[in-house]
Design a protein around this motif. Structure first.
Motif, PDB file in Angstrom:
ATOM      1  N   ASN A  87       0.835  -1.213   0.000  1.00  0.00           N
ATOM      2  CA  ASN A  87       0.000   0.000   0.000  1.00  0.00           C
ATOM      3  C   ASN A  87       0.861   1.251   0.000  1.00  0.00           C
ATOM      4  OD1 ASN A  87      -2.398  -1.435   0.016  1.00  0.00           O
ATOM      5  ND2 ASN A  87      -2.503  -1.506   2.264  1.00  0.00           N
TER       6      ASN A  87
ATOM      7  N   ARG B 205       2.247   1.767  -3.442  1.00  0.00           N
ATOM      8  CA  ARG B 205       1.203   2.349  -4.306  1.00  0.00           C
ATOM      9  C   ARG B 205       1.055   3.847  -4.014  1.00  0.00           C
ATOM     10  NH1 ARG B 205      -1.997  -2.122  -2.404  1.00  0.00           N
ATOM     11  NH2 ARG B 205      -1.912  -3.896  -3.847  1.00  0.00           N
TER      12      ARG B 205
ATOM     13  N   ARG C 238       1.795   6.893  -6.613  1.00  0.00           N
ATOM     14  CA  ARG C 238       0.792   7.925  -6.892  1.00  0.00           C
ATOM     15  C   ARG C 238       1.339   9.307  -6.598  1.00  0.00           C
ATOM     16  NH1 ARG C 238      -3.406   9.874  -9.691  1.00  0.00           N
ATOM     17  NH2 ARG C 238      -4.845  11.127  -8.404  1.00  0.00           N
TER      18      ARG C 238
ATOM     19  N   HIS D 205      -2.703  -0.008 -14.669  1.00  0.00           N
ATOM     20  CA  HIS D 205      -2.453  -1.271 -13.973  1.00  0.00           C
ATOM     21  C   HIS D 205      -2.902  -2.496 -14.745  1.00  0.00           C
ATOM     22  CE1 HIS D 205      -2.551   1.768 -10.706  1.00  0.00           C
ATOM     23  NE2 HIS D 205      -1.528   1.050 -10.239  1.00  0.00           N
TER      24      HIS D 205
END
Length: 871
Positions: free
Chosen positions: A373, A376, A380, A528
């Motif tokens: 997480n 990710r 971002r 993705h």
């Protein structure tokens, strides 16, 4: 069942023994009729009787019959006395045939010899017991065992085997080697050998000389009863040493078991401590959720976690499995040796280790989820930060010099046409300014999102965004002020070039469109899956379809500028510089258009490269899924096969163990498939693939299944090994163990007390009280579950004998000479050095009223060995 069988066997042996005694009496009575043996028997029996009569203060005098039968009261009293003795002999199970009190009182030598032989046989020989044999056979077996190591000695009977005298000397030397130099004895000198043994026995062992050497040597077959009587004296003389030896052997065996068990306990404690310490150090590392600022640092954390999974954890999984196996083996050995169950130190129970391991795996799972997480999130953030920098740079480039332009006073000296041109130019600027409003709002929105996502460089982003917003507000104010100034002078300025104005109005939006197109074509993207990149390709294709119309607009704008030049040339007007209403020149439009044309194929290439990457990712997903969809069912199938193997019981336990070890080897040989799948999983993680629609199996699920498979096969092998250990230690036959397992498997399928009761009835148990007793043993906690180990422990206890604390106490009492305490000197004399020191170090001082200095309490020590007290 075993107790009933033993009771029946004892009754049978007792009957046979009584029959044997009756036959011996008859045989002895007949043999006494032969005068050839009477001389030797008289001498032997006289010596035997005198050795026992010394304690009564009298001795044997003569054998002759009285000249006349004695009359009167004296004879009646003697007959009554003899009858009392004969009645006592009969009460001991000896049937007396043709032996009457009157004949003995009257001095019948042969009858007297018969009665004495009966006494000797019953009280000196019959009670001899050696390894389940008794009386004559037991005495003969004892002689054979004691003389076995000696050359030229072969005891097969109680007559000719003793003629050379070596057997007598061997018996003495075996128990008292300091009394006889056995190596100097010669087989060809039997008289010397016999006399040597008789003299040593009489002098040092208090055994009277019952035999005559010359009579034995000169007789073809020496009298069996005489030799048996004499040899029984040796047995009784050495029986104390025999008991001490037996007691010492029992104690040594018990202590050896205890020492081995203590060593296994220490090994368990150390292994458990090391494993718990590793878990204690590892969990804080897995629970650390301190985020890193950059993607590189987080990728390094992920790589460290992969090293933990591949390198550090697998050995600990094996240690945990081995720890459970060692614990089960130790408990089995303790049960087999009738010892209390092992209770590890506080916090080191198997359940404590399983709890810590469960916590470790929970932290491990949470750590991996957090890592992914966080990656990710950083991905971002990096994307948004780069997008912010691009848009901010484009906006800052556009605003460069705008404040200077808006604050200049050029309209004060301009002509009317120039003023009108400035006003039109300002209107075009306002149009351009309005077009940039959306970009400024996008910049502010991106900065806000970066703040919400806790971007590490948010202060610099906020400062830059604040500067852009403040500059934007200033431009708005300056634009309004300049419009007001131009409108005040608009009345003085009337001349305006419509063509320039039209050019400026059309060029500004087109120029803004091109800048927006260039910005979009250079915009970063993140996807993705294939569907997302195909959506971007479709959008790009739609954009390319608008290029022909845009080119027409460009050509129209350029045509306006060409028309201006044509009119000026036709009318002879000298143009003063560039278009006064805009800074957008035809050259800049063409240059930007060429840039757009260059960016389109570059965008095509970037999208195709991303499409190829997504296709590669999809291939990785399929590749992982294909392997996972085979390995998952394979693991499940192996787990089910192990369950069937543990129930079917084909062949002996050794065959089952061999089969399971081969089965375990085939599972281990499957490990490269797991390693290959781990490699595929690593490639997926490195490609930042977070989902897989082609399989329901995750690497975590398969890892747990693999570890459970290895643990299950190891535990199953350990269970078979413990069954072998139990079978060998308890003396259970393969057929009995098979019967127990078959009965238990039937119960194991239904798991209720009614079926288990039927199982016990099939094994010979009956009655509600008996069933309640057994359930209290195999399920003391009333859990409703009975393990096979508990079941077989119960059955083995029912069918075999084990050493107990009382037996060990009895053995120590023999070594202590029947005292309630024992000394260190006695322990060192009777036991091997290491076991003697083991007892001395652990025995408490004896505090009874009969205590002496250095007395040790062997009773509390013995009960502690079996968990009935504390050491």
């Amino acid at each position: 069942s075993t107790q009933r069988i033993l009771h029946t066997e004892q009754q049978r042996l007792s009957g046979e023994q009584q029959t044997y005694m009756e036959q011996e009496n008859d045989w002895d009575r007949d043999l006494l009729l032969d005068p050839a043996w009477e001389k030797q028997q008289r001498k032997t029996f006289t010596a035997w009787c005198n050795s026992h009569l010394r304690k009564a203060g009298t001795r044997w005098i003569y054998w002759e019959r009285l000249p006349k039968p004695e009359r009167g009261k004296m004879r009646v009293h003697k007959i009554n006395n003899v009858n009392k003795a004969l009645d006592f002999i009969a009460s001991k199970g000896v049937k007396l045939v043709s032996i009457g009190a009157e004949e003995i009182v009257d001095g019948n030598a042969k009858m007297t010899l018969g009665m004495i032989w009966t006494i000797i046989l019953r009280f000196a020989i019959q009670d001899i017991s050696v390894e389940e044999t008794s009386a004559k056979e037991g005495l003969l077996l004892w002689c054979q065992r004691k003389t076995a190591p000696y050359k030229n000695v072969n005891v097969q009977n109680f007559h000719i085997s003793w003629k050379d005298g070596l057997a007598f000397n061997a018996l003495i030397h075996r128990h008292r080697p300091e009394l006889i130099d056995y190596d100097k004895l010669r087989k060809d000198d039997p008289v010397t050998n016999l006399n040597n043994a008789f003299e040593v026995a009489e002098r040092y062992l208090d055994i009277p000389k019952m035999l005559d050497a010359e009579d034995i040597v000169n007789t073809a077959r020496p009298d069996e009863k005489a030799i048996m009587t004499y040899v029984s004296s040796f047995y009784h003389a050495f029986s104390g040493a025999q008991k001490a030896e037996t007691a010492a052997n029992r104690i040594c065996k018990v202590l050896a078991v205890n020492q081995e068990n203590e060593h296994l306990m220490e090994d368990y404690e150390k292994l458990a401590s090391d494993l718990l310490e590793w878990i204690r150090r590892t969990i804080p590392w897995l629970e650390n959720r301190a985020p890193e600022k950059t993607m590189t640092e987080m990728q390094q954390k992920l790589e460290d976690f992969r090293d933990y999974r591949r390198v550090h954890k697998p050995p600990k999984v094996q240690e945990k499995c081995q720890l459970e196996i060692n614990f089960n083996t130790l408990q089995t050995k303790l049960r087999l040796s009738n010892r209390p169950a092992f209770m590890p130190s506080e916090g080191r129970m198997v359940s404590d280790i399983n709890g810590a391991w469960h916590k470790l795996e929970g932290a491990e799972k949470g750590y991996e989820e957090w890592l992914l997480n966080e990656i990710r999130r950083l991905e971002r953030l990096d994307h948004l930060a780069e997008k912010f920098r691009q848009k901010a740079a484009i906006h800052e480039s556009w605003t460069d010099g705008k404040e200077t332009m808006l604050t200049q006073k050029d309209y004060e000296t301009a002509t009317l046409s120039e003023i009108k041109a400035l006003l039109k130019k300002h209107e075009a600027f306002e149009s351009d300014l309005a077009a940039h409003q959306d970009r400024v709002e996008q910049i502010a929105a991106i900065a806000q999102e970066l703040n919400e996502l806790d971007y590490y460089d948010s202060p610099s982003v906020n400062a830059r965004c604040q500067k852009i917003c403040e500059q934007w507000d200033a431009l708005g104010s300056l634009t309004q002020n300049r419009r007001e100034s131009l409108e005040r002078t608009e009345k003085q300025l009337e001349s305006i070039d419509e063509l320039y104005l039209e050019y400026a109005k059309r060029a500004a939006p087109f120029n803004n469109w091109m800048e927006g197109a260039m910005e979009d074509l250079q915009d970063m993207f993140i996807v993705h899956n294939i569907e997302e990149i195909q959506g971007l390709i479709t959008a790009h294709d739609q954009f390319k379809s608008t290029l022909p119309e845009a080119n027409k607009e460009r050509e129209a704008i350029q045509a306006i500028q060409a028309e201006v030049q044509k009119i000026a040339q036709y009318n002879g007007i000298k143009l003063a510089g560039n278009n006064p209403y805009t800074t957008i020149t035809p050259q800049s439009i063409d240059k930007k258009w060429e840039k757009v044309q260059q960016l389109v194929p570059q965008r095509d290439q970037a999208l195709q490269e991303e499409l190829a990457r997504q296709q590669s990712n999809d291939h990785l997903r399929r590749q992982f899924a294909n392997q996972a969809n085979m390995i998952g069912p394979w693991i499940q199938n192996k787990m089910e096969e192990i369950g069937r193997i543990s129930i079917e019981m084909n062949g002996t336990l050794e065959d089952q163990l061999t089969h399971l070890r081969q089965y375990e080897q085939s599972i281990i040989e499957y490990k490269p498939n797991i390693d290959q799948l781990e490699g595929d999983h690593q490639l997926i993680q490195e490609a930042l693939i977070f989902d897989n629609k082609y399989t329901s199996y995750t690497m975590e699920h398969l890892r747990v299944g693999w570890e459970q498979l290895l643990t299950t096969i190891a535990r199953t092998i350990n269970e078979i090994e413990n069954q072998i250990l139990t079978r060998d230690a308890k003396g259970i036959s393969q057929e009995q163990l098979h019967e127990y397992r078959t009965s238990f498997n039937h119960f194991d399928k239904v798991r209720n007390s009614f079926e288990f009761k039927a199982c016990l009835i099939s094994l010979g148990y009956d009655g509600d009280a008996e069933f309640a007793r057994i359930m209290g043993i195999v399920d003391p906690n009333n859990s409703g579950a009975v393990t096979f180990q508990a079941f077989i422990d119960f059955m083995s206890r029912e069918t075999t004998d084990t050493d107990t604390a009382d037996q060990v106490i009895a053995s120590f009492k023999i070594l202590a000479g029947d005292k309630n305490y024992i000394t260190a000197e006695e322990l060192r004399r009777e036991l091997p050095p290491d076991q003697a020191e083991y007892c001395i170090a652990r025995m408490a001082p004896y505090t009874g009223p009969d205590a002496v200095p250095g007395a040790l309490d062997y009773m509390s020590f013995s009960t502690a060995l079996y968990g009935e007290s504390d050491l």
